[in-house]
Design a protein around this motif. Sequence first.
Motif, PDB file in Angstrom:
ATOM      1  N   ALA A 211       0.831  -1.210   0.000  1.00 56.19           N
ATOM      2  CA  ALA A 211       0.000   0.000   0.000  1.00 56.19           C
ATOM      3  C   ALA A 211       0.860   1.252   0.000  1.00 56.19           C
ATOM      4  CB  ALA A 211      -0.930  -0.003   1.203  1.00 56.19           C
ATOM      5  N   ARG A 212       2.011   1.150  -0.643  1.00 56.76           N
ATOM      6  CA  ARG A 212       2.930   2.289  -0.708  1.00 56.76           C
ATOM      7  C   ARG A 212       2.588   3.137  -1.930  1.00 56.76           C
ATOM      8  NH1 ARG A 212       7.486  -0.356  -0.864  1.00 56.76           N
ATOM      9  NH2 ARG A 212       7.801  -0.351   1.397  1.00 56.76           N
ATOM     10  N   PRO A 213       2.295   4.437  -1.763  1.00 58.79           N
ATOM     11  CA  PRO A 213       2.002   5.283  -2.921  1.00 58.79           C
ATOM     12  C   PRO A 213       3.253   5.534  -3.755  1.00 58.79           C
ATOM     13  CG  PRO A 213       2.134   6.606  -0.933  1.00 58.79           C
ATOM     14  CD  PRO A 213       2.221   5.169  -0.486  1.00 58.79           C
ATOM     15  N   ASP A 214       3.058   5.716  -5.046  1.00 55.75           N
ATOM     16  CA  ASP A 214       4.187   5.966  -5.948  1.00 55.75           C
ATOM     17  C   ASP A 214       4.565   7.441  -6.001  1.00 55.75           C
ATOM     18  OD1 ASP A 214       4.468   3.221  -6.962  1.00 55.75           O
ATOM     19  OD2 ASP A 214       2.473   3.570  -7.789  1.00 55.75           O
ATOM     20  N   PHE A 215       3.646   8.314  -5.626  1.00 57.19           N
ATOM     21  CA  PHE A 215       3.927   9.750  -5.518  1.00 57.19           C
ATOM     22  C   PHE A 215       2.905  10.335  -4.560  1.00 57.19           C
ATOM     23  CE2 PHE A 215       1.258   8.895  -9.161  1.00 57.19           C
ATOM     24  CZ  PHE A 215       0.250   9.849  -9.127  1.00 57.19           C
ATOM     25  N   VAL A 216       3.285  11.401  -3.842  1.00 48.98           N
ATOM     26  CA  VAL A 216       2.411  11.943  -2.802  1.00 48.98           C
ATOM     27  C   VAL A 216       2.348  13.457  -2.900  1.00 48.98           C
ATOM     28  CG1 VAL A 216       2.812  10.027  -1.222  1.00 48.98           C
ATOM     29  CG2 VAL A 216       4.279  12.033  -1.101  1.00 48.98           C
ATOM     30  N   GLY A 217       1.203  13.996  -2.516  1.00 48.50           N
ATOM     31  CA  GLY A 217       1.014  15.437  -2.476  1.00 48.50           C
ATOM     32  C   GLY A 217       0.326  15.844  -1.190  1.00 48.50           C
ATOM     33  N   MET A 218       0.759  16.965  -0.605  1.00 49.96           N
ATOM     34  CA  MET A 218       0.160  17.476   0.626  1.00 49.96           C
ATOM     35  C   MET A 218      -0.150  18.956   0.432  1.00 49.96           C
ATOM     36  SD  MET A 218       2.234  15.565   3.712  1.00 49.96           S
ATOM     37  CE  MET A 218       3.723  16.540   3.519  1.00 49.96           C
ATOM     38  N   VAL A 219      -1.412  19.311   0.567  1.00 49.57           N
ATOM     39  CA  VAL A 219      -1.850  20.695   0.431  1.00 49.57           C
ATOM     40  C   VAL A 219      -2.270  21.192   1.801  1.00 49.57           C
ATOM     41  CG1 VAL A 219      -3.450  22.262  -0.740  1.00 49.57           C
ATOM     42  CG2 VAL A 219      -2.604  20.220  -1.920  1.00 49.57           C
ATOM     43  N   TYR A 220      -1.664  22.284   2.243  1.00 51.81           N
ATOM     44  CA  TYR A 220      -1.757  22.836   3.606  1.00 51.81           C
ATOM     45  C   TYR A 220      -1.783  21.717   4.643  1.00 51.81           C
ATOM     46  CZ  TYR A 220      -6.679  23.046   1.838  1.00 51.81           C
ATOM     47  OH  TYR A 220      -7.885  22.803   1.208  1.00 51.81           O
ATOM     48  N   GLY A 221      -0.652  21.018   4.704  1.00 49.55           N
ATOM     49  CA  GLY A 221      -0.461  19.924   5.649  1.00 49.55           C
ATOM     50  C   GLY A 221       0.792  20.129   6.477  1.00 49.55           C
ATOM     51  N   PRO A 222       1.254  19.100   7.164  1.00 46.57           N
ATOM     52  CA  PRO A 222       2.414  19.221   8.042  1.00 46.57           C
ATOM     53  C   PRO A 222       3.712  19.442   7.279  1.00 46.57           C
ATOM     54  CG  PRO A 222       1.719  16.933   7.859  1.00 46.57           C
ATOM     55  CD  PRO A 222       0.675  17.747   7.178  1.00 46.57           C
ATOM     56  N   THR A 223       4.622  20.166   7.901  1.00 49.93           N
ATOM     57  CA  THR A 223       5.944  20.424   7.304  1.00 49.93           C
ATOM     58  C   THR A 223       7.065  20.094   8.279  1.00 49.93           C
ATOM     59  OG1 THR A 223       5.948  22.736   8.058  1.00 49.93           O
ATOM     60  CG2 THR A 223       5.026  22.286   5.864  1.00 49.93           C
ATOM     61  N   GLN A 224       6.721  19.589   9.441  1.00 51.60           N
ATOM     62  CA  GLN A 224       7.704  19.371  10.502  1.00 51.60           C
ATOM     63  C   GLN A 224       7.864  17.899  10.821  1.00 51.60           C
ATOM     64  OE1 GLN A 224       7.736  22.236  13.806  1.00 51.60           O
ATOM     65  NE2 GLN A 224       7.504  20.503  15.194  1.00 51.60           N
ATOM     66  N   VAL A 230      11.363   4.737   3.945  1.00 46.79           N
ATOM     67  CA  VAL A 230      12.358   4.081   3.102  1.00 46.79           C
ATOM     68  C   VAL A 230      11.906   4.188   1.652  1.00 46.79           C
ATOM     69  CG1 VAL A 230      13.522   1.905   2.616  1.00 46.79           C
ATOM     70  CG2 VAL A 230      12.933   2.508   4.983  1.00 46.79           C
ATOM     71  N   HIS A 231      12.851   4.505   0.766  1.00 50.92           N
ATOM     72  CA  HIS A 231      12.525   4.679  -0.647  1.00 50.92           C
ATOM     73  C   HIS A 231      11.368   5.675  -0.808  1.00 50.92           C
ATOM     74  CE1 HIS A 231      15.186   1.343  -1.246  1.00 50.92           C
ATOM     75  NE2 HIS A 231      14.372   0.492  -0.625  1.00 50.92           N
ATOM     76  N   ALA A 232      11.533   6.832  -0.183  1.00 46.38           N
ATOM     77  CA  ALA A 232      10.484   7.845  -0.189  1.00 46.38           C
ATOM     78  C   ALA A 232      10.102   8.239  -1.612  1.00 46.38           C
ATOM     79  CB  ALA A 232      10.942   9.082   0.571  1.00 46.38           C
ATOM     80  N   PRO A 233       8.813   8.310  -1.898  1.00 48.66           N
ATOM     81  CA  PRO A 233       8.367   8.689  -3.239  1.00 48.66           C
ATOM     82  C   PRO A 233       8.502  10.191  -3.456  1.00 48.66           C
ATOM     83  CG  PRO A 233       6.481   8.424  -1.792  1.00 48.66           C
ATOM     84  CD  PRO A 233       7.693   8.012  -0.996  1.00 48.66           C
ATOM     85  N   PRO A 234       8.394  10.658  -4.685  1.00 50.35           N
ATOM     86  CA  PRO A 234       8.409  12.102  -4.944  1.00 50.35           C
ATOM     87  C   PRO A 234       7.306  12.794  -4.145  1.00 50.35           C
ATOM     88  CG  PRO A 234       8.608  10.889  -6.994  1.00 50.35           C
ATOM     89  CD  PRO A 234       8.294   9.874  -5.927  1.00 50.35           C
ATOM     90  N   LEU A 235       7.643  13.942  -3.568  1.00 45.87           N
ATOM     91  CA  LEU A 235       6.724  14.672  -2.704  1.00 45.87           C
ATOM     92  C   LEU A 235       6.452  16.059  -3.258  1.00 45.87           C
ATOM     93  CD1 LEU A 235       5.206  15.257   0.009  1.00 45.87           C
ATOM     94  CD2 LEU A 235       7.444  15.955   0.944  1.00 45.87           C
ATOM     95  N   PHE A 236       5.168  16.430  -3.289  1.00 47.62           N
ATOM     96  CA  PHE A 236       4.726  17.783  -3.634  1.00 47.62           C
ATOM     97  C   PHE A 236       4.032  18.347  -2.416  1.00 47.62           C
ATOM     98  CE2 PHE A 236       1.457  20.752  -5.015  1.00 47.62           C
ATOM     99  CZ  PHE A 236       2.124  21.566  -5.926  1.00 47.62           C
ATOM    100  N   SER A 237       4.456  19.525  -1.949  1.00 52.26           N
ATOM    101  CA  SER A 237       3.884  20.099  -0.742  1.00 52.26           C
ATOM    102  C   SER A 237       3.702  21.604  -0.912  1.00 52.26           C
ATOM    103  CB  SER A 237       4.790  19.817   0.466  1.00 52.26           C
ATOM    104  OG  SER A 237       4.310  20.442   1.638  1.00 52.26           O
ATOM    105  N   TRP A 288      -1.591  26.941  -6.879  1.00 48.33           N
ATOM    106  CA  TRP A 288      -1.113  25.639  -6.419  1.00 48.33           C
ATOM    107  C   TRP A 288      -1.459  24.516  -7.390  1.00 48.33           C
ATOM    108  CZ3 TRP A 288      -3.353  20.960  -5.491  1.00 48.33           C
ATOM    109  CH2 TRP A 288      -4.753  20.908  -5.433  1.00 48.33           C
ATOM    110  N   PHE A 289      -2.685  24.522  -7.932  1.00 49.31           N
ATOM    111  CA  PHE A 289      -3.079  23.398  -8.770  1.00 49.31           C
ATOM    112  C   PHE A 289      -2.287  23.376 -10.074  1.00 49.31           C
ATOM    113  CE2 PHE A 289      -5.392  21.133 -12.010  1.00 49.31           C
ATOM    114  CZ  PHE A 289      -5.723  19.955 -11.364  1.00 49.31           C
ATOM    115  N   ASP A 290      -2.087  24.527 -10.694  1.00 46.79           N
ATOM    116  CA  ASP A 290      -1.304  24.569 -11.922  1.00 46.79           C
ATOM    117  C   ASP A 290       0.120  24.075 -11.673  1.00 46.79           C
ATOM    118  OD1 ASP A 290      -3.455  25.562 -13.364  1.00 46.79           O
ATOM    119  OD2 ASP A 290      -2.877  27.656 -13.054  1.00 46.79           O
ATOM    120  N   GLN A 291       0.662  24.400 -10.504  1.00 43.56           N
ATOM    121  CA  GLN A 291       2.012  23.946 -10.170  1.00 43.56           C
ATOM    122  C   GLN A 291       2.025  22.441  -9.901  1.00 43.56           C
ATOM    123  OE1 GLN A 291       2.496  26.851  -7.078  1.00 43.56           O
ATOM    124  NE2 GLN A 291       3.629  28.248  -8.400  1.00 43.56           N
ATOM    125  N   TYR A 292       0.949  21.932  -9.318  1.00 41.78           N
ATOM    126  CA  TYR A 292       0.846  20.483  -9.116  1.00 41.78           C
ATOM    127  C   TYR A 292       0.774  19.770 -10.466  1.00 41.78           C
ATOM    128  CZ  TYR A 292      -1.070  15.946  -7.638  1.00 41.78           C
ATOM    129  OH  TYR A 292      -1.280  14.602  -7.436  1.00 41.78           O
TER     130      TYR A 292
END
Length: 308
Positions: A211-224, A230-237, A288-292
């Motif tokens: 159940a590991r995602p291949d890419f992840v996005g967080m909109v107004y979520g945690p930054t700390q 392990v093997h962290a997927p590409p992240l958009f925040s 934000w959406f256009d950048q995503y």
Amino acid sequence: MKRLALIAALWATSTSAAPGAWVDGVLPVANPPVSKAVDLPITLPRENPAREGWAQQTPDQRLVYNVSKPQLLLWPGTLAANAVAPAVILVPGGGYQFLAMDNEGFDVAKRLDKQGVRVFILKYRTLPIGNGSVGDGFPAFKQALAGLFQKGEKPKEDNRPYAVADTQAAIRMVRANASAWHVDPARVGILGFSAGAVTVLATTQANAADARPDFVGMVYGPTQGTEVPVHAPPLFSVIAADDRFFKAQDLSMLHAWRTSGASVEFHLYSAGGHGFASQPNGTTSDAWFDQYALWLKDNHITGQITGK
């Protein structure tokens, strides 16, 4: 298995105004028909006798509360029926007390559909806050809503384990039905908002192999934080500097993600507040959406549709 989709009535009402005057900023509405959504298996049981209820915060923004049956809603989409495309599972927020189904679900899906992805909306379990009928459950919901947004009150119970379990079930479901739903099982990502972003991060950190995602996005979520999967997927925040819930956090999690060697794209907007998913407010957070969408293309997630 044939590709499932929500019946047309659900989408037709996603931006319709409810009749009558607003009651302290929120109005109870009938539950929209979602009988053709896919029920998700419950891997972490919890008793929740409350009945599901829906409310309308503004004429075009609906919220669902007392969700006890997790479901995966399949966006009908405009891609060619046999085109094999990446999948994005939307994970709405709402402080785990409700889900912002229009602002962070249906309205985002409409835009995302045009980017060449199969879109799914996760309706994960929320904290029980009273019976779902208008007579007794709605006042409890309205009180919880006011407590969250007016007083910044946090729920006493931690709902993350249930939300994570439902998100993992959604990822497994999409991959298991990849052939029937014309999804590339190697390109299944999750995009979360607020509490949904917290869920996205926790799901990724759980490192469940199936159940590991291949890419992840967080909109107004945690930054700390410093825990990087392990093997962290590409992240958009993305987040606004004046976000009332997360502005006190530092950027240590993003730094740790980047120094681990994983790909990170981060946008800190000077203003925009919290909840700008589908609510333009004249600040740079509107981009934000256009950048995503550009990020999806730049990471070769979109632009590689195969089949007819």
